[in-house]
Motif scaffolding. Sequence first.
Motif, mmCIF file in Angstrom:
data_model
loop_
_atom_site.group_PDB
_atom_site.id
_atom_site.type_symbol
_atom_site.label_atom_id
_atom_site.label_comp_id
_atom_site.label_asym_id
_atom_site.label_seq_id
_atom_site.Cartn_x
_atom_site.Cartn_y
_atom_site.Cartn_z
ATOM 1 N N ARG A 36 0.889 -1.098 -0.085
ATOM 2 C CA ARG A 36 -0.049 -0.012 -0.103
ATOM 3 C C ARG A 36 0.875 1.056 0.039
ATOM 4 N N LEU A 37 0.721 2.285 -0.857
ATOM 5 C CA LEU A 37 1.377 3.243 -1.169
ATOM 6 C C LEU A 37 1.020 4.453 -0.245
ATOM 7 N N SER A 38 1.999 5.435 0.204
ATOM 8 C CA SER A 38 1.374 6.382 1.016
ATOM 9 C C SER A 38 1.929 7.708 0.334
ATOM 10 N N ALA A 39 2.332 7.493 -0.815
ATOM 11 C CA ALA A 39 2.568 8.820 -1.826
ATOM 12 C C ALA A 39 2.132 8.519 -3.159
ATOM 13 N N GLY A 40 1.483 9.242 -3.970
ATOM 14 C CA GLY A 40 1.056 9.005 -5.314
ATOM 15 C C GLY A 40 2.191 9.571 -6.294
ATOM 16 N N GLY A 41 1.615 9.466 -7.581
ATOM 17 C CA GLY A 41 2.745 9.811 -8.980
ATOM 18 C C GLY A 41 2.277 9.402 -10.027
ATOM 19 N N GLY A 42 2.718 9.611 -11.108
ATOM 20 C CA GLY A 42 2.801 9.128 -12.338
ATOM 21 C C GLY A 42 3.564 8.225 -12.861
ATOM 22 N N VAL A 102 -0.604 6.334 -9.938
ATOM 23 C CA VAL A 102 -1.277 5.626 -8.739
ATOM 24 C C VAL A 102 -1.480 7.073 -7.563
ATOM 25 N N ALA A 103 -2.156 6.561 -6.761
ATOM 26 C CA ALA A 103 -2.741 7.502 -5.727
ATOM 27 C C ALA A 103 -2.335 7.036 -4.325
ATOM 28 N N PHE A 156 12.934 -9.939 -0.910
ATOM 29 C CA PHE A 156 13.472 -9.205 -1.670
ATOM 30 C C PHE A 156 12.745 -7.700 -1.879
ATOM 31 N N LEU A 157 11.754 -7.597 -1.585
ATOM 32 C CA LEU A 157 11.029 -6.050 -1.912
ATOM 33 C C LEU A 157 11.328 -5.351 -0.687
ATOM 34 N N ALA A 158 12.148 -4.382 -0.995
ATOM 35 C CA ALA A 158 12.577 -3.287 -0.050
ATOM 36 C C ALA A 158 12.018 -1.966 -0.020
ATOM 37 N N ALA A 159 11.484 -1.357 -1.478
ATOM 38 C CA ALA A 159 10.899 -0.220 -1.181
ATOM 39 C C ALA A 159 10.038 -0.129 -2.872
ATOM 40 N N VAL A 160 9.069 0.585 -2.601
ATOM 41 C CA VAL A 160 8.442 1.167 -4.082
ATOM 42 C C VAL A 160 8.425 2.899 -3.699
ATOM 43 N N GLU A 161 9.119 3.583 -4.835
ATOM 44 C CA GLU A 161 9.313 4.668 -5.014
ATOM 45 C C GLU A 161 8.372 5.535 -6.083
ATOM 46 N N THR A 162 7.721 6.807 -6.075
ATOM 47 C CA THR A 162 6.979 7.179 -6.972
ATOM 48 C C THR A 162 7.532 8.647 -7.226
ATOM 49 N N ASP A 163 7.336 9.129 -8.334
ATOM 50 C CA ASP A 163 7.701 10.555 -8.543
ATOM 51 C C ASP A 163 6.895 11.662 -8.055
ATOM 52 N N SER A 164 6.484 11.561 -6.921
ATOM 53 C CA SER A 164 5.664 12.733 -6.298
ATOM 54 C C SER A 164 6.770 13.781 -5.942
#
Length: 370
Positions: A36-42, A102-103, A156-164
Motif C-alpha cells: 500500500r503506497l503512502s504517496a502517489g505519482g505518475g 497511482v494515488a 527481496f522487496l525493499a521499497a516502492v518509489e514514486t515521482d511525487s
Amino acid sequence: MFTTAWSASPQLPSEGFTPNWSREGFWRQSVRQVVRLSAGGGRLRVRLSNAYGASPVRIAGATVGRTIAGAGIEPGSLRPLVFADGIPARGETVSEPAELPVAAGESVTVTLYFDAATGPATFHAQAFTTGYRGEGDLLGDVGGEGFDAVSESWYFLAAVETDSGRTDGVALFGDSLTDGFGSTVGADRRWSDALARRTGRPVLNAGIGGNLLLNDSAWYGEKGVGRFRRDVLGVTGVDTAVVLLGVNDIGFSETGTEPTYKPAPVVEADELVAGYRELLRQGRGLRVIGCTLVPFGGSDHWGEHAAKVAHEVNEWLRRSGEFDAVVDLARELADPADPDRLRPSYDFGDHLHPNDPGYEVMAEALSAVL
C-alpha cells in the motif's frame, strides 16, 4: 524526483515463529507481493534488496500493476519492470521507472519471476498482508489463478518509489509495535497506515518484529543502532524519524528460555539512553521524535527489572529534551486503573501489542506533534 512511498526493512533469512520461504528461496517460481503506497505519482520504480545474500540473484522478469483482490491485478494496469542487472550479493538494485499513475492510499502488486535458484532470500518476516507464490512464469497472470501458495512475508522487496517529489516523509523506526503485530492482517491498520491517512504525508514503516536497539538477533534483525542508517537515513524523501524501540531490550530477559528471544542480556536504563543518543547522533539533519515505551505490564516481557527500567527510560524521554519532540505513548495507551498495563480496549490480547483502535490512538498522538 522520486520519493519512497512504501518500504520494508530487510532481514536475514530465518524462521523464528513466522513460517516463510526465506531459507529455501525460489527456483522457476513467481512471487506476487502487495503493498500500500503512502504517496502517489505518475511513475514508479521498485527497489529490491539482497542485503543478506552471498551470491547475486537473477531477475528473469518483473511486473507491477494496480491491486484488485487477492493475487489479482486490475486489467490494463500491468506494466513491465526493467532491471538493468540482477541483485548483487550484499547489495540492492532499482528498476527503471514504469509509467503507472497511482494515488496515495492505493495498493500495487509487484510480481517477480526467478528462473534460476535464488538461494536463501533476503526478506521481511512479518508483512501482515498476504503474498503469493506460483510455479513457472506467471508475470502476465492478471487473475492470479496460478498462485497456489501464500505467505505473510515480503521477499527481496525493499521499497516502492514514486515521482511525487515529496520531501516530507516520516519514517517510523521500531520493533513489532511499529511493524504492526496485533493489527488486522490484510487491512492496513498498522500505526504507519493510520498516520498516513491522518496526515497525508508519506509514511514509511521501518519496524522489525522483535528488533532490539542494542543487540543483533538471528531472528529479529540487526540492532537498531546498526540498521538506522540503512533503514531510515537511506530512504529517499524522509525529513522526520520517529523512534519507538527498547521494549525487547528490556523484556527478553524476562521471557524465559524461548530460543528466539536471544540474546537477552539484562539491560539498564543508561544503556538504552546511550543507544537513543547514538540514533540522535546519526540522525542529525532530520527531525527526530522519541516515543515513550508503551505499557506492557502482564505480558511475558514484564517483570520487576523490566518495570524499573521502563519507568526510568520513560522519565528520561519525558524530561531530557534531547529529542526534537516526544510522544507519550505510555500515557496515551495506559489503563486508568493500572498505568503499567494497556487499556483493555486497546489491547490485542497479549498485554504487549495494541489492536487496531490502539494503533489509531498512537497515530493520533503522533500527528499532533508532526
